[in-house]
Design an enzyme around this catalytic site. Sequence first.
Site, PDB file in Angstrom:
ATOM      1  N   ASP A  26       0.856  -1.187   0.000  1.00  0.00           N
ATOM      2  CA  ASP A  26       0.000   0.000   0.000  1.00  0.00           C
ATOM      3  C   ASP A  26       0.890   1.234   0.000  1.00  0.00           C
ATOM      4  O   ASP A  26       1.926   1.247   0.684  1.00  0.00           O
ATOM      5  CB  ASP A  26      -0.928   0.025   1.226  1.00  0.00           C
ATOM      6  CG  ASP A  26      -2.179   0.860   0.986  1.00  0.00           C
ATOM      7  OD1 ASP A  26      -2.059   2.099   0.853  1.00  0.00           O
ATOM      8  OD2 ASP A  26      -3.271   0.290   0.920  1.00  0.00           O
TER       9      ASP A  26
ATOM     10  N   THR B  91     -16.785  -0.367   2.392  1.00  0.00           N
ATOM     11  CA  THR B  91     -15.405   0.077   2.591  1.00  0.00           C
ATOM     12  C   THR B  91     -15.338   1.596   2.539  1.00  0.00           C
ATOM     13  O   THR B  91     -16.332   2.280   2.269  1.00  0.00           O
ATOM     14  CB  THR B  91     -14.493  -0.493   1.500  1.00  0.00           C
ATOM     15  OG1 THR B  91     -14.897   0.066   0.230  1.00  0.00           O
ATOM     16  CG2 THR B  91     -14.599  -2.017   1.426  1.00  0.00           C
TER      17      THR B  91
ATOM     18  N   TYR C 193     -13.714   5.572 -13.394  1.00  0.00           N
ATOM     19  CA  TYR C 193     -13.515   4.381 -12.571  1.00  0.00           C
ATOM     20  C   TYR C 193     -14.141   3.163 -13.246  1.00  0.00           C
ATOM     21  O   TYR C 193     -13.513   2.100 -13.361  1.00  0.00           O
ATOM     22  CB  TYR C 193     -14.144   4.605 -11.200  1.00  0.00           C
ATOM     23  CG  TYR C 193     -14.178   3.385 -10.308  1.00  0.00           C
ATOM     24  CD1 TYR C 193     -13.065   3.015  -9.565  1.00  0.00           C
ATOM     25  CD2 TYR C 193     -15.337   2.610 -10.197  1.00  0.00           C
ATOM     26  CE1 TYR C 193     -13.096   1.901  -8.737  1.00  0.00           C
ATOM     27  CE2 TYR C 193     -15.374   1.498  -9.374  1.00  0.00           C
ATOM     28  CZ  TYR C 193     -14.249   1.149  -8.644  1.00  0.00           C
ATOM     29  OH  TYR C 193     -14.289   0.027  -7.834  1.00  0.00           O
TER      30      TYR C 193
ATOM     31  N   LYS D  49     -12.380  -0.398 -14.656  1.00  0.00           N
ATOM     32  CA  LYS D  49     -12.777  -1.724 -14.190  1.00  0.00           C
ATOM     33  C   LYS D  49     -13.265  -2.594 -15.347  1.00  0.00           C
ATOM     34  O   LYS D  49     -13.076  -3.822 -15.344  1.00  0.00           O
ATOM     35  CB  LYS D  49     -13.846  -1.604 -13.105  1.00  0.00           C
ATOM     36  CG  LYS D  49     -13.335  -0.946 -11.823  1.00  0.00           C
ATOM     37  CD  LYS D  49     -12.134  -1.699 -11.248  1.00  0.00           C
ATOM     38  CE  LYS D  49     -11.688  -1.155  -9.925  1.00  0.00           C
ATOM     39  NZ  LYS D  49     -10.549  -1.902  -9.347  1.00  0.00           N
TER      40      LYS D  49
END
Length: 303
Positions: A44, A195, A161, A165
């Site tokens: 990360d 999340t 986005y 994807k």
Amino acid sequence: MVSAGAGGAGLTGKAVVVTGAGRGLGEAFAVHLARAGAAVVVNDVDAPQARRVARLIRDAGFPAVASTHSVADPAAAAAIVELCVAEYGGIHGLVNNAGLTYEALPWEDDPARARAVVEVNLLGVIHTGLAAIRRMRPAGGGSIVNISSGASLGQRTIGVYAATKGAVCTLTCSWALDLEDCGIRVNAVCPKAYTRMVWTSERAARHTPPDRTPDRVAPLVHFLLDDDRSAGITGQIIRCTGPELHIVGQPYLKAPVLYRDEWDVDAVTTAFAEVLGSHLEPYGLEKRSPSRLRKWLAPARTA
């Protein structure tokens, strides 16, 4: 050191890289895979978070090392894989999870933000995936799990986005074709979990209950990395929302197929007016019907 090419023991003794593992889905994947026996590289760009998760795994008695490299840079992405090789003797599995998103209407979008999303969500998958493939292929195989999204079908206010994807799904299928004879399986997961990425979207938060925790998706990733359990499964896009698990259909050529020696614009216009106009596809995750299709179907509804 672990044997990255060894099979027959689930994830025990396997080395796995998880990108974007400092929190959320990535953290859940890294912790679950470590508990299942894998040695994990926790990657990360948020260094404190990467080190926290790696320490959490080590404190539980499992091997883990932190990486703070950015997947958006090809040299740094390669360094993530090389860290795995240096620490554990090879790489068996890769979970391409690192991702960014933001909401914007197309006429308000910012090119710099769009570029950043493409560089992480798509190029990051490519950079890290290619580095892993170059190590997996001589070792006899491995498994790559690319994290996509239901947004790949098209979703309002997150067009860039969604595009990344969708590209990840196409890349998954292409790599699966290229790598099948090399013993490398490539699949994609479209998760739906509560999340931080969901928290930043009012629309997503409304449709994602808090009990859809990231750990509910982790068993699917585990399954796809396990060469025994998921033997022969490659090129698949699989969606898990917590309670729901299903295959996502891939694009296909839709009947009817019209033939003509040569198509001019008048012939194309006639084809859509007389035949293809009734076969237009609903689009986006919400399956909205094109306005021409709605007009076509209107007489049938009122008949």
